[in-house]
Scaffold this active site. Sequence first.
Site, PDB file in Angstrom:
ATOM      1  N   ASP A 175       0.924  -1.221  -0.012  1.00  0.00           N
ATOM      2  CA  ASP A 175       0.123  -0.032  -0.093  1.00  0.00           C
ATOM      3  C   ASP A 175       0.826   1.294  -0.053  1.00  0.00           C
ATOM      4  O   ASP A 175       1.851   1.321   0.617  1.00  0.00           O
ATOM      5  CB  ASP A 175      -0.797  -0.008   1.443  1.00  0.00           C
ATOM      6  CG  ASP A 175      -1.826   1.229   1.493  1.00  0.00           C
ATOM      7  OD1 ASP A 175      -2.786   1.154   0.514  1.00  0.00           O
ATOM      8  OD2 ASP A 175      -1.789   2.030   2.174  1.00  0.00           O
ATOM      9  N   GLU A 232       1.161  -0.663  -5.036  1.00  0.00           N
ATOM     10  CA  GLU A 232       0.221   0.354  -5.527  1.00  0.00           C
ATOM     11  C   GLU A 232       1.014   1.132  -5.910  1.00  0.00           C
ATOM     12  O   GLU A 232       1.429   2.358  -5.127  1.00  0.00           O
ATOM     13  CB  GLU A 232      -0.506   0.772  -4.374  1.00  0.00           C
ATOM     14  CG  GLU A 232      -1.698   1.675  -4.727  1.00  0.00           C
ATOM     15  CD  GLU A 232      -2.166   2.508  -3.564  1.00  0.00           C
ATOM     16  OE1 GLU A 232      -3.253   3.095  -3.805  1.00  0.00           O
ATOM     17  OE2 GLU A 232      -1.576   2.738  -2.412  1.00  0.00           O
TER      18      GLU A 232
HETATM   19  C1  GLC Z   1      -3.994   3.476  -0.397  1.00  0.00           C
HETATM   20  C2  GLC Z   1      -5.330   2.656  -0.388  1.00  0.00           C
HETATM   21  C3  GLC Z   1      -6.291   3.616   0.148  1.00  0.00           C
HETATM   22  C4  GLC Z   1      -5.993   4.362   1.311  1.00  0.00           C
HETATM   23  C5  GLC Z   1      -4.573   4.815   1.431  1.00  0.00           C
HETATM   24  C6  GLC Z   1      -4.196   5.149   2.806  1.00  0.00           C
HETATM   25  O1  GLC Z   1      -4.047   4.350  -1.411  1.00  0.00           O
HETATM   26  O2  GLC Z   1      -5.497   2.022  -1.334  1.00  0.00           O
HETATM   27  O3  GLC Z   1      -7.611   3.150  -0.053  1.00  0.00           O
HETATM   28  O4  GLC Z   1      -7.022   5.175   1.814  1.00  0.00           O
HETATM   29  O5  GLC Z   1      -3.561   4.038   0.773  1.00  0.00           O
HETATM   30  O6  GLC Z   1      -3.805   3.957   3.388  1.00  0.00           O
END
Ligand code: GLC
Length: 584
Positions: free
Chosen positions: A240, A300
């Site tokens: 993440d 991500e």
């Molecule tokens: C990432 C997740 C998202 C979350 C953010 C903070 O972007 O996919 O859903 O709000 O991180 O953890």
Amino acid sequence: MRQRSAWKPVWRFQQRLIQATLATSLIAALTPALAQKPQTESAPWWRHAVFYEIYPRSFADSNNDGLGDLKGITSKLDYLHQLGVDAIWISPCYPSPQFDFGYDVADYENIDPMYGTLADFDELTREAHRRGIRVIMDFVLNHSSSQHPWFLESKSSRTSAKRDWYIWRDGKSAGQPPNNWQSDFGGSAWTRDATTGQYYYHYFEAEQPDLNWRNPAVERAMFDVTRFWHRHGVDGFRLDAVDTLFEDPELKDNPTLAGKNEFGDPQMKNVNNDKLPEVHEELRRLRQVTDENGQVLIGETWTESIDELKAYYGAHNDEIQLPMDFMFATVNKLSAPEFRRQIGLAESAGWPVFVLSNHDMPRAYTRYGDGMHNEQIAKLMAGMMLTLRGTPILYYGEELGMATHPPERKEDVKDPLGISGWPQQKGRDGDRRPMQWSAETNAGFTHVQPWLPVDADFKQHNVAIEKDNPQSLLNFYRALLALRHTNPALLDGEYVPLAGNDANVLAYLRRTKAETIAVVLNFSVESQELEPNWKALGIDSATLKVLLTTSEERAAKQPGIVQLTPYSLVILRAETKGKKAKQE
Ligand code: GLC
């Protein structure tokens, strides 16, 4: 080789609004083959896998409290197996105050009671593995919850043993944060804590303080988390917010740009707290640990250029195996040229990772649908996603045609992003509604009021109805997944773009020495008729066989002519000339 263009449009029909049809017998023919997925040669498992993201709050509620849970997921593994997915990525299910619905972790080595227990998790992985489905955890490594014992200790005093686990600084002057960095959710990225009078840094909300990855103790603790989950059978991690692991140590201001963002803050270029070079060094270190345990890393990775994306694979393929391509995911137009361009770029970066929907973005069904041909368009997008070279990541309900409808009133919003951004930014609740299992109350997700209301479309789009309809989107996904798993050219074949400049048609070959698959996708509302120069492509058109199509014009007038009704696609298989010659 003839000099003629390999792709020659013959003529076009006028717009005709026709229901696209699926070659139905094919589903029946292919489904049993799922049991024998070829895991061939030397390709690592994740290259042949189709991943499926589960947002656990919304997938299946086994104990009727309105929230999905792990036992719910376990009870649906047969459904996922029949669909044909190879791995599930479960969005965070760790103990959490749920401020950002689990993306605020209060304990990295346990399960939130609302989702069940560690024993439930063990049962889930055991049952998933029994069906050949791998399990990926969401690893929220940029920040923890402000309720994590590490942070509580860190904020307790300036001399706390864990002070340096987070990023604390004095304000610039009275009432002024240390610099101008902004939170991704609006406002300053710094919050002053009264206990010590210092500010702490949070790229996201104040409830999500950033961990200090320059501190070796943080690194050690987080690496141990991956080992812990290895002991519980976890096959990999989705990293993440990996872009923002590091910050400039001098905390230099970011340059501001003209205009305001959706929160009314000045536009800013995050040069000092996004994608710092240190991220790559850290990823190489993390990769060594996960490699020891055979775990795969998915990123991500919100990149803006192909070079940035390329960097995430690592100069020696020693960083993230599967960095998600969000440049592909955000081609927000139904445009053959745009997708062609983006696919070409992804091909040049490494092993591509394709995503069209997730819990942070409006679902593809809604983004690409035109209101009149939504079903055909959804099949078109699925046909593209699942025949490209690379690893696709699906989002729960994508296979049903689940749509995104954001909340209509601010008081109904649950997502912190929607609360701070209303009305410009309505948040992500609309992308996270309960899975649509049936046409019963609450879409068969729960017997009580669900945490988010089910989508208004659930009576038309649900598993119970679609599983028995051979022409449904669900059965189309099943057929595609089965095709993918049984055709080596779709798994390992090279990607050869065709129809170079066509404004309406995206077409490509997937080719191994022995077989060629041709995929032709009509991105337009007009029918198309095309005659590829098969010979120039090394294909004997007499051997062409339709594997799957949504085009009503199934009977070609001549072999080798491709006829496509609006927004339809055809997948053809051919023997290469070389192979045929050898057999004769
Ligand atoms: C990432 C997740 C998202 C979350 C953010 C903070 O972007 O996919 O859903 O709000 O991180 O953890």
